[in-house]
Design an enzyme around this catalytic site. Structure first.
Site, PDB file in Angstrom:
ATOM      1  N   GLY B 165      66.650  47.726  50.852  1.00 36.61           N
ATOM      2  CA  GLY B 165      67.798  46.972  51.334  1.00 36.61           C
ATOM      3  C   GLY B 165      69.104  47.438  50.700  1.00 36.61           C
ATOM      4  O   GLY B 165      70.023  46.655  50.523  1.00 36.61           O
ATOM      5  N   GLY B 166      69.149  48.721  50.334  1.00 34.91           N
ATOM      6  CA  GLY B 166      70.375  49.264  49.767  1.00 34.91           C
ATOM      7  C   GLY B 166      70.552  48.987  48.283  1.00 34.91           C
ATOM      8  O   GLY B 166      71.553  49.360  47.686  1.00 34.91           O
ATOM      9  N   GLU B 201      65.631  61.376  46.093  1.00 36.84           N
ATOM     10  CA  GLU B 201      65.795  61.822  47.478  1.00 36.84           C
ATOM     11  C   GLU B 201      67.110  62.567  47.595  1.00 36.84           C
ATOM     12  O   GLU B 201      68.096  62.190  46.955  1.00 36.84           O
ATOM     13  CB  GLU B 201      65.843  60.606  48.422  1.00 36.84           C
ATOM     14  CG  GLU B 201      64.532  60.260  49.068  1.00 36.84           C
ATOM     15  CD  GLU B 201      64.632  59.066  50.005  1.00 36.84           C
ATOM     16  OE1 GLU B 201      63.582  58.517  50.320  1.00 36.84           O
ATOM     17  OE2 GLU B 201      65.749  58.691  50.401  1.00 36.84           O
ATOM     18  N   HIS B 209      72.405  55.502  60.597  1.00 33.55           N
ATOM     19  CA  HIS B 209      71.244  54.666  60.312  1.00 33.55           C
ATOM     20  C   HIS B 209      70.663  54.175  61.637  1.00 33.55           C
ATOM     21  O   HIS B 209      71.270  53.387  62.329  1.00 33.55           O
ATOM     22  CB  HIS B 209      71.654  53.483  59.433  1.00 33.55           C
ATOM     23  CG  HIS B 209      70.518  52.570  59.107  1.00 33.55           C
ATOM     24  ND1 HIS B 209      70.067  52.381  57.829  1.00 33.55           N
ATOM     25  CD2 HIS B 209      69.719  51.822  59.894  1.00 33.55           C
ATOM     26  CE1 HIS B 209      69.041  51.546  57.856  1.00 33.55           C
ATOM     27  NE2 HIS B 209      68.815  51.192  59.091  1.00 33.55           N
ATOM     28  N   GLU B 289      62.441  53.824  55.173  1.00 38.68           N
ATOM     29  CA  GLU B 289      61.558  52.748  54.728  1.00 38.68           C
ATOM     30  C   GLU B 289      61.064  51.913  55.908  1.00 38.68           C
ATOM     31  O   GLU B 289      61.569  52.024  57.012  1.00 38.68           O
ATOM     32  CB  GLU B 289      62.265  51.844  53.705  1.00 38.68           C
ATOM     33  CG  GLU B 289      63.490  51.117  54.236  1.00 38.68           C
ATOM     34  CD  GLU B 289      64.202  50.295  53.141  1.00 38.68           C
ATOM     35  OE1 GLU B 289      64.498  50.868  52.077  1.00 38.68           O
ATOM     36  OE2 GLU B 289      64.461  49.110  53.375  1.00 38.68           O
ATOM     37  N   ARG B 293      58.819  42.719  58.402  1.00 34.57           N
ATOM     38  CA  ARG B 293      59.220  41.362  58.785  1.00 34.57           C
ATOM     39  C   ARG B 293      60.140  41.452  59.992  1.00 34.57           C
ATOM     40  O   ARG B 293      60.504  42.538  60.417  1.00 34.57           O
ATOM     41  CB  ARG B 293      59.998  40.743  57.628  1.00 34.57           C
ATOM     42  CG  ARG B 293      61.112  41.690  57.179  1.00 34.57           C
ATOM     43  CD  ARG B 293      62.111  41.086  56.264  1.00 34.57           C
ATOM     44  NE  ARG B 293      62.945  42.097  55.649  1.00 34.57           N
ATOM     45  CZ  ARG B 293      64.034  42.642  56.173  1.00 34.57           C
ATOM     46  NH1 ARG B 293      64.429  42.281  57.381  1.00 34.57           N
ATOM     47  NH2 ARG B 293      64.730  43.545  55.530  1.00 34.57           N
ATOM     48  N   ARG B 339      77.902  40.410  63.064  1.00 32.86           N
ATOM     49  CA  ARG B 339      77.526  39.369  62.096  1.00 32.86           C
ATOM     50  C   ARG B 339      78.729  38.504  61.743  1.00 32.86           C
ATOM     51  O   ARG B 339      79.839  39.009  61.591  1.00 32.86           O
ATOM     52  CB  ARG B 339      76.962  40.005  60.831  1.00 32.86           C
ATOM     53  CG  ARG B 339      75.686  40.763  61.113  1.00 32.86           C
ATOM     54  CD  ARG B 339      74.945  41.067  59.840  1.00 32.86           C
ATOM     55  NE  ARG B 339      73.785  41.908  60.120  1.00 32.86           N
ATOM     56  CZ  ARG B 339      72.827  42.152  59.231  1.00 32.86           C
ATOM     57  NH1 ARG B 339      72.905  41.642  58.012  1.00 32.86           N
ATOM     58  NH2 ARG B 339      71.809  42.927  59.551  1.00 32.86           N
TER      59      ARG B 339
END
Lengths: 80, 475
Positions: B165-166, B201, B209, B289, B293, B339
């Site tokens: 999640g960063g 990495e 993304h 990744e 969920r 958002r």
């Protein structure tokens, strides 16, 4: 002796130390100066430092570590 | 087993979303809440509500014991974890199952396997999914890290094996920097995630993304195409789209097939998301990744495919097979999600909890608002600042953005909080033209600067009610 209240400027979760492994910014009974940081408030996952805003002696915390606080709630008291 | 009742082990807008899905399936809902959330929308919508503890998340929404106790006390037969909180905690999934209940998600083992970033890289490699050049596994010491970094080339990212999640990421440009940062990163990862394991990495510059929605029932595996989440602020997504802009058909096909191959490799059961970096210039993509969920941005996929992902994940958890095959899944039009956060753009996006004194959400064909907000609700200061998501769906991207612009323009909301109340909408900039994106790597990208200089298009302030906030629509 007169006591001065230190109020929370915003609602959130109050922390007495910058991390669980470090000692609290101020221990009960410490003397504080106006610019001293006395704790952190976490608001929506961001942390804000809380300066004493007043100078005084024998600080007494009225809110425990990691407890919720309301804006304007008294966090601590110092003697003038 | 058929799920008849469901504990919603989350809060906010996703709890509302889960309750709506459960109701559509005729399932009884029980909503957990902290002492600070007794008045949240999901509590009002659920058939039953249970107080599980004090406001602090670790004493309530992250408290496995309290969650299991609530499930047992209310006699539910399943638990939905939502996103965040306990949703990717394999031990929680195990505890739910040990209590004789259904966990709406993959098994604890699958969550742990894919949640370990190093193990997940190995799974991806086995499934033939391209991975970002980097270390073959966890790195034991600084010397090994330096050898690997020199072979793949700087800049490299030091990443926490237990991160995600960063979070838990550091970028270093040289051996000297790597030597200095490596021990700090390990100590920080140990403190933050309880696991100091690190891996390396290569930094992919100018990467977009892109992520693929997967579904599996343990035997059948499908994808619901991809989402574009390149527009981020401080490595947090603020704007998502589906499908990805200007993705060539052959690359889309390989990308989506690789995600299905990964799902098949672990016999995936539930909904999940495989995240990739996409290098537009080279036409290559790399696995980053898997999220085991439902994602915040799942609605854009629902809008373009017509599939209700939350209902489907509940059905799969109940033991049903996937209700569609790959050839039944088609993309129609374009969807954009914006958002909506309780943040003040004028003060560096500082959080602004407080009371919602007014709320007007425009309703129109193709406009969807997933939210926890209602008039009179007081946004508590203890949790994430995400209040909702405005989602639009139209025949193409230009029409979708126009529709979003119109919806935001007609939007009115107010919240009162101290010291400067406001609900802001993100992003406040219009991505210029089709296919133009700020690379994910430039988290301090120019769009923020451009935005902060442009005046708000609409500012309203009720003069008769000075305690209500001005409404900013950055657009």
């Amino acid at each position: 002796m007169r006591t001065i209240e230190i109020k929370s400027p915003l609602p959130g979760t109050f922390y007495r130390a910058s991390s669980p492994d470090t000692p609290p910014f101020k221990a009960d009974g410490d003397t504080v100066a106006e610019g001293n940081i006395i704790g952190l408030i976490e608001v929506m996952k961001t942390f804000q430092e809380i300066p004493a805003g007043v100078s005084g002696g024998a600080i007494r915390f009225l809110v425990d570590n990691e407890e919720p606080v309301m804006a304007g709630q008294v966090i601590a008291e110092v003697t003038a | 087993m058929t799920i008849r009742s469901l504990l919603v082990a989350n809060r906010g807008e996703i709890a509302v979303r889960i309750i709506r899905a459960a109701k559509a399936l005729g399932i009884r809902t029980v909503q957990v809440h902290s002492a600070a959330d007794a008045d949240m929308l999901a509590v009002h919508l659920a058939d039953e509500a249970v107080n599980i503890g004090p406001p602090a998340a670790k004493k309530s929404y992250l408290n496995i014991e309290a969650m299991i106790a609530a499930a047992k006390a209310t006699g539910v037969d399943a638990v939905h974890p939502g996103y965040g909180f306990l949703s990717e905690n394999g031990d929680f999934a195990d505890e739910v199952v040990h209590a004789g209940l259904v966990f709406v998600g993959p098994s604890g083992d699958a969550i742990r396997l894919l949640g370990d970033k190093v193990a997940a890289r190995a799974v991806a490699e086995r499934a033939g999914v391209p991975i970002v050049p980097g270390s073959a596994g966890r790195i034991d010491d600084v010397a090994q890290a330096c050898r690997i970094a020199e072979s793949i080339g700087f800049p490299v990212m030091i990443k926490a094996a237990a991160g995600g999640g960063g979070r838990g990421i550091r970028i270093v440009q040289s051996v000297a920097e790597l030597e200095r940062q490596f021990p700090q990163a390990s100590a920080e990862a140990a403190a933050a995630f309880g696991d100091g394991g690190l891996y390396l990495e290569k930094v992919i510059t100018r990467a977009r993304h892109v992520e693929v929605q997967i579904l599996g029932d343990g035997e059948n595996f499908v994808h619901c195409y991809e989402r574009e989440c390149s527009l981020q602020r401080r490595r947090q997504k603020v704007w998502e789209e589906a499908p990805a802009v200007g993705l060539p058909a052959d690359i889309r096909a390989r990308l989506c097939e690789s995600a299905v191959a990964l799902a098949r490799e672990v016999k995936y059961r539930g909904v999940g998301t495989v995240e990739y970096l996409y290098d537009e210039d080279a036409g290559t993509f790399y696995f980053i990744e898997v999220n085991t969920r439902i994602q915040v941005e799942h609605p854009v996929t629902e809008m373009i495919t017509g599939i209700d992902l939350v209902q489907e994940m509940i059905r799969i958890a109940g033991g049903e097979k996937l209700s569609f095959r790959q050839e039944d899944i088609h993309v129609s039009g374009h969807a954009v999600e914006c958002r909506i956060n309780a943040e003040d753009p004028a003060r560096g996006f500082a959080p602004v909890p407080g009371k919602v004194t007014a709320l007007f959400v425009p309703k129109a064909e193709g406009v969807r608002f997933d939210t926890m907000l209602y008039e009179g609700y007081t946004i508590p200061p203890f949790y994430d600042s995400l209040l909702g998501k405005l989602i639009v769906h139209a025949e193409d991207r230009a029409s979708a953005i126009a529709l979003l612009s119109k919806a935001l323009g007609r939007w009115r909301s107010a919240a009162s909080a101290r010291p400067f109340p406001c609900i802001s909408r993100l992003p406040e900039t219009r991505p210029s033209g089709a296919g133009t994106f700020i690379p994910a790597s430039s988290s301090r990208g120019s769009w923020m600067v451009a935005r902060s200089r442009s005046p708000p298009l609409a500012v309203s302030k009720r003069r008769d009610k000075p305690d209500e906030c001005p409404v900013f629509v950055w657009w």
